[in-house]
Design a protein around this motif. Structure first.
Motif, PDB file in Angstrom:
ATOM      1  N   VAL A 108      -1.474  -5.387   2.786  1.00 52.09           N
ATOM      2  CA  VAL A 108      -0.223  -5.234   3.539  1.00 52.09           C
ATOM      3  C   VAL A 108      -0.256  -3.958   4.379  1.00 52.09           C
ATOM      4  O   VAL A 108       0.257  -3.923   5.498  1.00 52.09           O
ATOM      5  N   ASP A 122       7.901  -7.231   8.178  1.00 48.11           N
ATOM      6  CA  ASP A 122       8.459  -8.072   7.121  1.00 48.11           C
ATOM      7  C   ASP A 122       7.525  -8.136   5.917  1.00 48.11           C
ATOM      8  O   ASP A 122       6.539  -8.864   5.943  1.00 48.11           O
ATOM      9  N   SER A 123       7.824  -7.379   4.880  1.00 47.39           N
ATOM     10  CA  SER A 123       6.960  -7.369   3.700  1.00 47.39           C
ATOM     11  C   SER A 123       7.767  -7.177   2.431  1.00 47.39           C
ATOM     12  O   SER A 123       8.534  -6.220   2.303  1.00 47.39           O
ATOM     13  N   TYR A 124       7.572  -8.101   1.499  1.00 45.77           N
ATOM     14  CA  TYR A 124       8.192  -7.947   0.183  1.00 45.77           C
ATOM     15  C   TYR A 124       7.542  -6.784  -0.562  1.00 45.77           C
ATOM     16  O   TYR A 124       8.212  -5.987  -1.208  1.00 45.77           O
ATOM     17  N   ARG A 125       6.230  -6.671  -0.456  1.00 42.37           N
ATOM     18  CA  ARG A 125       5.516  -5.616  -1.183  1.00 42.37           C
ATOM     19  C   ARG A 125       5.966  -4.223  -0.725  1.00 42.37           C
ATOM     20  O   ARG A 125       6.288  -3.367  -1.533  1.00 42.37           O
ATOM     21  N   LEU A 126       5.981  -4.012   0.587  1.00 38.25           N
ATOM     22  CA  LEU A 126       6.380  -2.683   1.066  1.00 38.25           C
ATOM     23  C   LEU A 126       7.900  -2.514   1.031  1.00 38.25           C
ATOM     24  O   LEU A 126       8.394  -1.395   1.028  1.00 38.25           O
ATOM     25  N   HIS A 145       4.235  -8.071 -10.039  1.00 32.89           N
ATOM     26  CA  HIS A 145       3.458  -8.093  -8.799  1.00 32.89           C
ATOM     27  C   HIS A 145       2.534  -6.896  -8.611  1.00 32.89           C
ATOM     28  O   HIS A 145       1.805  -6.851  -7.630  1.00 32.89           O
ATOM     29  N   ARG A 155       4.957 -17.851  10.449  1.00 32.65           N
ATOM     30  CA  ARG A 155       3.877 -17.098   9.781  1.00 32.65           C
ATOM     31  C   ARG A 155       3.484 -17.754   8.453  1.00 32.65           C
ATOM     32  O   ARG A 155       2.320 -17.690   8.030  1.00 32.65           O
ATOM     33  N   ARG A 211       2.196 -19.603 -10.606  1.00 29.54           N
ATOM     34  CA  ARG A 211       0.821 -19.067 -10.577  1.00 29.54           C
ATOM     35  C   ARG A 211      -0.037 -19.742 -11.635  1.00 29.54           C
ATOM     36  O   ARG A 211      -1.170 -20.151 -11.365  1.00 29.54           O
ATOM     37  N   ASP A 225       3.635 -12.702   1.616  1.00 30.64           N
ATOM     38  CA  ASP A 225       4.357 -11.440   1.482  1.00 30.64           C
ATOM     39  C   ASP A 225       5.451 -11.341   2.541  1.00 30.64           C
ATOM     40  O   ASP A 225       5.172 -11.031   3.698  1.00 30.64           O
ATOM     41  N   SER A 226       6.696 -11.592   2.165  1.00 32.73           N
ATOM     42  CA  SER A 226       7.791 -11.530   3.131  1.00 32.73           C
ATOM     43  C   SER A 226       9.074 -11.034   2.482  1.00 32.73           C
ATOM     44  O   SER A 226       9.538 -11.594   1.487  1.00 32.73           O
ATOM     45  N   TYR A 227       9.627  -9.976   3.071  1.00 31.50           N
ATOM     46  CA  TYR A 227      10.933  -9.517   2.609  1.00 31.50           C
ATOM     47  C   TYR A 227      12.006 -10.540   2.958  1.00 31.50           C
ATOM     48  O   TYR A 227      12.894 -10.829   2.157  1.00 31.50           O
ATOM     49  N   ARG A 228      11.927 -11.104   4.158  1.00 29.97           N
ATOM     50  CA  ARG A 228      12.943 -12.072   4.590  1.00 29.97           C
ATOM     51  C   ARG A 228      12.978 -13.294   3.686  1.00 29.97           C
ATOM     52  O   ARG A 228      14.035 -13.714   3.235  1.00 29.97           O
ATOM     53  N   GLY A 282      11.614 -13.488   0.762  1.00 26.71           N
ATOM     54  CA  GLY A 282      11.712 -13.069  -0.634  1.00 26.71           C
ATOM     55  C   GLY A 282      13.121 -12.714  -1.069  1.00 26.71           C
ATOM     56  O   GLY A 282      13.368 -12.460  -2.242  1.00 26.71           O
TER      57      GLY A 282
END
Lengths: 210, 210
Positions: A100, A163-167, A183, B103, B149, B163-166, B168
């Motif tokens: 990421v 757009d990142s869930y991790r960050l 995670h 994406r 998983r 990996d997506s904040y939106r 997620g």
């Protein structure tokens, strides 16, 4: 790309006090910070720890005891005297991965990218930035994502939201700890998994001390 | 790509009851659902509403009153009889945008992609999937991301985490509403901004009725 990693070396992660003792909070905060540095390095970036106090570390350390935004702006300004771009990634982004960080643009030096890149965090925070314009001033208090958007717009420069869930996930309160167990990939999840397990309570996932 | 959008047409979003009346919850849930459908359409996908009850909608509607996982699996299996891949995006992903749906791979038909793509949600949930193997069974109870998983691993198929904040961020509880006001782009944020404003309380962002 140089990436500034701000770290509170004094009394970190006070909002985790309901579940972690003072020494545990320091150890866990260091584990998260070192995971962030590892991810930046693996992505091809150059982490610089921006610490509130002198610390020993294998990465370069810059000490600045001023307010977070002031210290970050100074570190970014110094970087931009010699480089096109400077990254900032908070030390409590425990889910950060090299993948990421690379997707954020660290490890490449793409000057065609936006002047300001913002990475929103839950609750209106800003967990990471890439800054290509030294006039931009950070402010991490309150709803910082809105303040940062407004600052970029009032400068009239290009703005990108990443757009990142991790960050976008930082670790501030006990409710954030399940995210690390679910995670995480590095030292922080290892440290936490030695002490806590996931459990579900009323359909919500939480952590429980072993 | 066809994208199944599961929607509870009966008594949606019960955990928002502390701040929204029953009719408000229905209107807000519909606004979020329609934002998701719009984003899928704009990304080049074909949304199919998977509803617990018959509803009127401009998108195709498939009614299935069985448990969520069973209904999703049946809809995915039917899709995979005629297509390489089937998407699933929860109807309460209020921050979904065409960009992130694109994406995710919707709008392209890249058969080289992983057999199973999972989009983690806060708290161990799974907010979206792309399924290319009809043997995969979904289960949205408990810590579904771990179950999904494990299911993919036990099948021995390729697994990708997106990996997506939106994507997620889903909207279940009052604490999720600030995210809609901060990052929403469609009908849901419009509906919410007519009734609530952002406020900060003890350094945390929350919403307050106007």
């Amino acid at each position: 790309m140089r990436v500034v990693v701000p770290f509170d070396a004094g009394d970190p992660k006070t909002r985790l006090a309901p579940v972690l003792g003072a020494e545990e909070r320091i150890a866990f905060a260091q584990a998260m910070r070192d995971d962030v540095c590892d991810s930046v390095l693996e992505a091809g970036g150059r982490p610089v720890l921006l610490s509130t106090e002198p610390i020993e570390h294998e990465c370069p350390v810059r000490v600045d005891e001023r307010a977070l935004g002031t210290a970050v702006d100074a570190a970014v300004a110094d970087t931009l005297e010699q480089a096109e771009a400077c990254g900032v990634v908070m030390a409590d982004c425990a889910l950060a991965s090299a993948e990421v960080i690379r997707r954020l643009g660290v490890g490449t030096e793409d000057a065609a990218d936006a002047a300001i890149t913002l990475v929103p965090a839950r609750g209106g925070g800003t967990n990471a930035l890439v800054i290509r314009d030294s006039r931009f001033e950070t402010d991490f208090h309150g709803v910082s994502i809105s303040d940062h958007r407004n600052a970029a717009r009032s400068m009239g420069v290009s703005l990108r939201e990443f757009d990142s869930y991790r960050l976008g996930t930082d670790v501030d309160v006990p409710g954030d700890l399940p995210e690390v167990l679910l995670h995480g990939r590095g030292r922080a999840v290892e440290w936490l998994a030695d002490r806590f397990t996931l459990t579900t309570n009323d359909g919500r996932v939480t952590v429980e001390r072993q």
